[in-house]
Design an enzyme around this catalytic site. Sequence first.
Site, mmCIF file in Angstrom:
data_model
loop_
_atom_site.group_PDB
_atom_site.id
_atom_site.type_symbol
_atom_site.label_atom_id
_atom_site.label_comp_id
_atom_site.label_asym_id
_atom_site.label_seq_id
_atom_site.Cartn_x
_atom_site.Cartn_y
_atom_site.Cartn_z
ATOM 1 N N PHE A 72 47.907 30.761 33.494
ATOM 2 C CA PHE A 72 47.171 30.367 34.696
ATOM 3 C C PHE A 72 45.904 29.647 34.261
ATOM 4 O O PHE A 72 45.333 29.978 33.214
ATOM 5 C CB PHE A 72 46.797 31.601 35.529
ATOM 6 C CG PHE A 72 47.799 31.900 36.615
ATOM 7 C CD1 PHE A 72 49.066 32.328 36.296
ATOM 8 C CD2 PHE A 72 47.462 31.732 37.957
ATOM 9 C CE1 PHE A 72 50.003 32.591 37.285
ATOM 10 C CE2 PHE A 72 48.383 31.987 38.956
ATOM 11 C CZ PHE A 72 49.661 32.416 38.627
ATOM 12 N N LYS B 275 23.273 54.730 26.346
ATOM 13 C CA LYS B 275 22.795 53.805 27.375
ATOM 14 C C LYS B 275 21.552 53.065 26.850
ATOM 15 O O LYS B 275 20.629 53.706 26.336
ATOM 16 C CB LYS B 275 22.446 54.615 28.628
ATOM 17 C CG LYS B 275 22.113 53.757 29.804
ATOM 18 C CD LYS B 275 21.825 54.615 31.030
ATOM 19 C CE LYS B 275 21.118 53.772 32.056
ATOM 20 N NZ LYS B 275 20.297 54.532 32.960
ATOM 21 N N ASP C 36 36.755 35.950 27.839
ATOM 22 C CA ASP C 36 36.827 35.079 26.668
ATOM 23 C C ASP C 36 35.947 35.631 25.543
ATOM 24 O O ASP C 36 36.177 35.369 24.373
ATOM 25 C CB ASP C 36 36.376 33.669 27.027
ATOM 26 C CG ASP C 36 37.416 32.959 27.883
ATOM 27 O OD1 ASP C 36 38.614 33.224 27.680
ATOM 28 O OD2 ASP C 36 37.031 32.171 28.769
ATOM 29 N N ASN D 177 34.544 40.051 35.658
ATOM 30 C CA ASN D 177 34.592 38.860 36.513
ATOM 31 C C ASN D 177 35.118 39.235 37.892
ATOM 32 O O ASN D 177 35.410 40.397 38.158
ATOM 33 C CB ASN D 177 35.442 37.772 35.850
ATOM 34 C CG ASN D 177 36.848 38.258 35.600
ATOM 35 O OD1 ASN D 177 37.591 38.543 36.528
ATOM 36 N ND2 ASN D 177 37.201 38.395 34.323
#
Length: 412
Positions: A325, A290, A280, A211
Site C-alpha cells: 500500500f 519513564k 519507518d 500514527n
Amino acid sequence: MDSPRPARILLGVTGGIAAYKSPDLVRRLRERGAEVQVVMTRGAANFITPLTLQAVSGRPVRDTLWDGSAEAAMDHIELARWADAVLVAPATADFLARLAHGHADDLLSTLCLATAAPLAVAPAMNRLMWGNAATRANVALLESRGVAIFGPGTGEQACGETGEGRMLEPAELAELLLARLPRERVLAGLKVVITAGPTRELIDPVRFISNRSSGKMGYAVACAARDAGAEVVLVSGPVALPAPAGVQRVCVESAEQMYEAVHAALPGADIYIGTAAVADYRPVAVAPQKIKKTAENLRVELVRAPDILGSVAALRQGRPFVVGFAAETENLEEHARRKLLGKRLDMIAANRVGDGLAFDRDDNSLLVLWNGGREDLGAGGKPELARRLVALIGAVRCSVRQAPADTAAGES
Ligand code: CTP
C-alpha cells in the site's frame, strides 16, 4: 456454459411500520434477478398481509414453525440451506435483541440460527430506541459476528420525530444485499497474510511513536479475502476493532514484532498484503524508566525499523504474490509506481492521505498499479473497495502465473 441460477434471498419481515415497504423490496430484489422467499413474524402481520407478499414474491409466505404442510414441502432446515443470503428488513429493536442472544422461538429467528448464508439486517425504529445503549450493544455484538447492518437512514420518522432510525429505501437495500452475495471465490484454497493498523515504537514504558491508522482498511481486506475463499492470517497492530470471524488474528505492537509475526505466518502463503502503516523509524533505545522532564530540550534518536514489505518481496524461496500500500500526500501515481518498482512488488494500492482523507475514516479511494497495468478502483466504503481489490488481486495473480506457463507451452 450453463447460465448461473438466480440468487435465492430469504427475506424476513418483522413488526415495524416500515414493513409497508416490504412488497417494494421484494419487487426490487426480483427485478435484479433474485428469487425471494418471505418469512414473516407474528408482529409483521399487524402491518402487512401475507397475501400481498405472496402476490409480489410468487411464493407462499412462511410464518410459523408449526405448519405441517409447509414443513412437509420444505422444512425450516432445508429453507435455511436454500438461501444464498438472509435479509431481515425491517428489523425491529426486539428482533435485533433476539438475534443477538440466539433466540429460536419462531420461524424467522430459528432460520437465522440455522443458516450458513450471510445475514444482513435493516434496522427500523424510533431514533431513541436506535440510540439506546441496549440496542447499541446488540448491534455491536451482531456486527462483531459478521452480520451486515444496512442503515438505518436519518429523516422523518413515522412517530413524528426526526432522527436516525429510518429503514433504508428498498432499492438501496436490494443493491447492498446483492453486492454482498458470494461471487466467484477468487482466492479459494489460497493462504493470505495481511497486515493492518499502526505500530507503536516505545520511547519509554509509557510513551510511544505511532500514527493515525485505524486498521479499518486492512480488516476490510481480511474480510474480503476470507469471503473470497482464502485462509487468512491477519497480523494486526493495536486497533479498536474486533477480530473478524473466520480469520486468524495475531496481535503485535512494534514494527519488529510485526516483522517476526509476518515471517512466522509466511510459510505456505500465496499472497502477502501489507496494509499496515508500519513505522519507518523507531527509537534507538527504549528508556527503562519513564523519562522525567528535567532537561529543556530532549532528543530521541531514531533508527530505521525493519521494512517488512521489502523483506517479503525480497524472499528467494516461498515468495508470495506481494501487494503493498502507498499512502501519499502528493504525486500519488508517480510515488506509488516508484515504490512498486523500487521494492519489486507485484502490485501496489495507492491512496491519498492528509487533509482528513483515508486515515480513521470509513471510506477511501484506491488507485492500483502493477507491472503493465493500472486500475482506478474509485472511491467508496472500505469494505466495498476491499472486495474490488481482492477481485483484482485474484485476477492479476492468475494472469501473471499463466504468462510464463504459456511461454513454456509455446516453446515445447
Ligand atoms: N511498510 C513495511 N514496513 C515498514 C514501512 C512500510 O512493510 N517499515 C509497508 C506498508 O505496509 C505499506 C508500504 O510499505 O504496504 C508503504 O509504506 P509507506 O510508508 O507509504 O512507504 P515507504 O516505503 O515507507 O516510503 P515513504 O515513507 O518514502 O513514502
